[in-house]
Write a protein that holds these residues in place. Structure first.
Motif, PDB file in Angstrom:
ATOM      1  N   ALA A  33       0.862  -1.315   0.104  1.00 25.36           N
ATOM      2  CA  ALA A  33       0.054  -0.014  -0.071  1.00 25.36           C
ATOM      3  C   ALA A  33       0.920   1.258   0.148  1.00 25.36           C
ATOM      4  CB  ALA A  33      -0.806  -0.070   1.260  1.00 25.36           C
ATOM      5  N   ASN A  52      -3.444  -4.623   3.538  1.00 25.09           N
ATOM      6  CA  ASN A  52      -4.082  -3.297   2.776  1.00 25.09           C
ATOM      7  C   ASN A  52      -5.243  -2.786   3.358  1.00 25.09           C
ATOM      8  OD1 ASN A  52      -5.698  -2.079   0.699  1.00 25.09           O
ATOM      9  ND2 ASN A  52      -3.504  -1.930  -0.304  1.00 25.09           N
ATOM     10  N   THR A  57      -5.578  -0.848  -3.709  1.00 24.61           N
ATOM     11  CA  THR A  57      -5.235  -2.102  -3.679  1.00 24.61           C
ATOM     12  C   THR A  57      -3.635  -2.242  -3.912  1.00 24.61           C
ATOM     13  OG1 THR A  57      -5.399  -2.220  -6.128  1.00 24.61           O
ATOM     14  CG2 THR A  57      -7.429  -2.581  -4.732  1.00 24.61           C
ATOM     15  N   PRO A  58      -3.191  -3.598  -3.522  1.00 23.83           N
ATOM     16  CA  PRO A  58      -1.786  -3.714  -3.873  1.00 23.83           C
ATOM     17  C   PRO A  58      -1.496  -3.393  -5.275  1.00 23.83           C
ATOM     18  CG  PRO A  58      -2.554  -5.285  -2.319  1.00 23.83           C
ATOM     19  CD  PRO A  58      -3.698  -4.459  -2.672  1.00 23.83           C
TER      20      PRO A  58
END
Length: 320
Positions: A118, A265, A293-294
């Motif tokens: 993140a 996250n 989101t990642p």
């Protein structure tokens, strides 16, 4: 039929094995490596975010400062850690955007060796000088530097300080000598004592000094003035085209299970929306800007690597 069933069973077991670490994660303390010294801006952000994230995950998060070599020591340690979610890495553009262009060889790959989790936000910087200099603003500083080529020096404990200073030198056409430092607090100490005359410092470690009479703050690196220093103009007003900031984010080692990255996250979204956390970070000048989101963070990291590669090339900084 038996062979088909065996394959299905094996596939199911693989999925169960992959999901197991995420289901009981975390069940022990977590280490968060910070590649800068205690007292630096990133360290301050890590301690604020880490404490609240630990409360959400119901496990303590221990900050491990591995400073030195322009974040290379901490980055290498994080890259080599076991990808189980118990070693996280809070870092900045120094390790993941700038270093690939500042060093001919790195002990890690900023893309292949990490799992992006993140983005946390951005940390502004400002140019400060020792009060003994006659310059009261950026224009006077640049005029003084031009009249005294090679006599002024600037501190550079991280890539943002380095690239910002070198960009100012290139655009304004001045000759100022860079002096490398291992940490932001050490750089500020030497600025106050007059060992160096200039320093592009992060708000996280330098804001208290910026508001004191021990240093003179001439300009912020962002395109707009900061509400924390409303009377300090952007450097871009005196150095046209100048606009620079520093991003901050959290990674895991490469191979971190997606379920674990997603869990961290999600918890970070809650942490960074917390008013108490936002107030504490705002006091540092830090601007919260989480990625959703990642995958979004991964794209951002890739884009920033390209952006900083261009910045460093334009600044004329050669790889060591």
């Amino acid at each position: 039929m038996r062979l088909h069933f065996a394959r299905l069973l094996a596939t199911g077991l693989l999925f169960a094995a992959a999901a197991a670490p995420a289901q009981d994660y975390p069940n022990q303390p977590i280490t968060m490596i910070v590649p800068f010294a205690a007292g630096s801006g990133t360290d301050a952000v890590a301690r604020i975010v880490g404490q609240k994230l630990g409360e959400r995950l119901k496990q303590p998060i221990v900050i491990d400062n591995k400073a030195g070599a322009s974040a290379q020591i901490g980055a290498a340690a994080a890259a080599k850690a076991k990808p189980d979610g118990y070693t996280l890495f809070m870092t900045t553009n120094t390790s993941h955007s700038a270093n690939p262009s500042l060093f001919q060889k790195l002990p890690y790959d900023p893309i292949k060796d990490f799992t992006p989790i993140a983005r946390v936000g951005e940390l502004p910087f400002a140019l400060v000088v020792n009060p003994s200099l006659p310059a009261k603003n950026m224009r006077e500083l640049l005029a003084y530097a031009k009249a005294n080529p090679g006599k002024l020096s600037y501190a550079t404990p991280n890539s943002t300080s380095l690239v910002a200073s070198e960009t100012i030198k290139r655009i304004a056409g001045v000759d100022v000598v860079g002096v490398p430092y291992k940490s932001s607090p050490q750089a500020m100490t030497d600025l106050v004592s007059g060992q160096v005359q200039m320093y592009v410092a992060d708000f996280g470690s330098g804001l208290t000094m910026m508001k004191s009479d021990k240093v003179r703050t001439l300009g912020v690196t962002t395109a707009k003035a900061s509400p924390l220093l409303p009377n300090v103009p952007p450097i871009g007003e005196s150095v046209p085209g100048f606009d620079l900031t520093s991003w901050n984010g959290i990674f895991g080692p490469a191979g971190l299970p997606p379920a674990v990255a997603d869990r961290i996250n999600r918890e970070l979204q809650v942490v960074l929306a917390d008013q108490d956390v936002q107030q504490k970070l705002a006091a540092l000048g830090f601007q919260v800007w989480p990625s959703k989101t990642p995958d979004e963070f991964a794209k951002y990291v890739d884009d920033q690597l390209k952006h900083w590669t261009t910045l460093i090339k334009q600044a004329g900084v050669r790889a060591e």
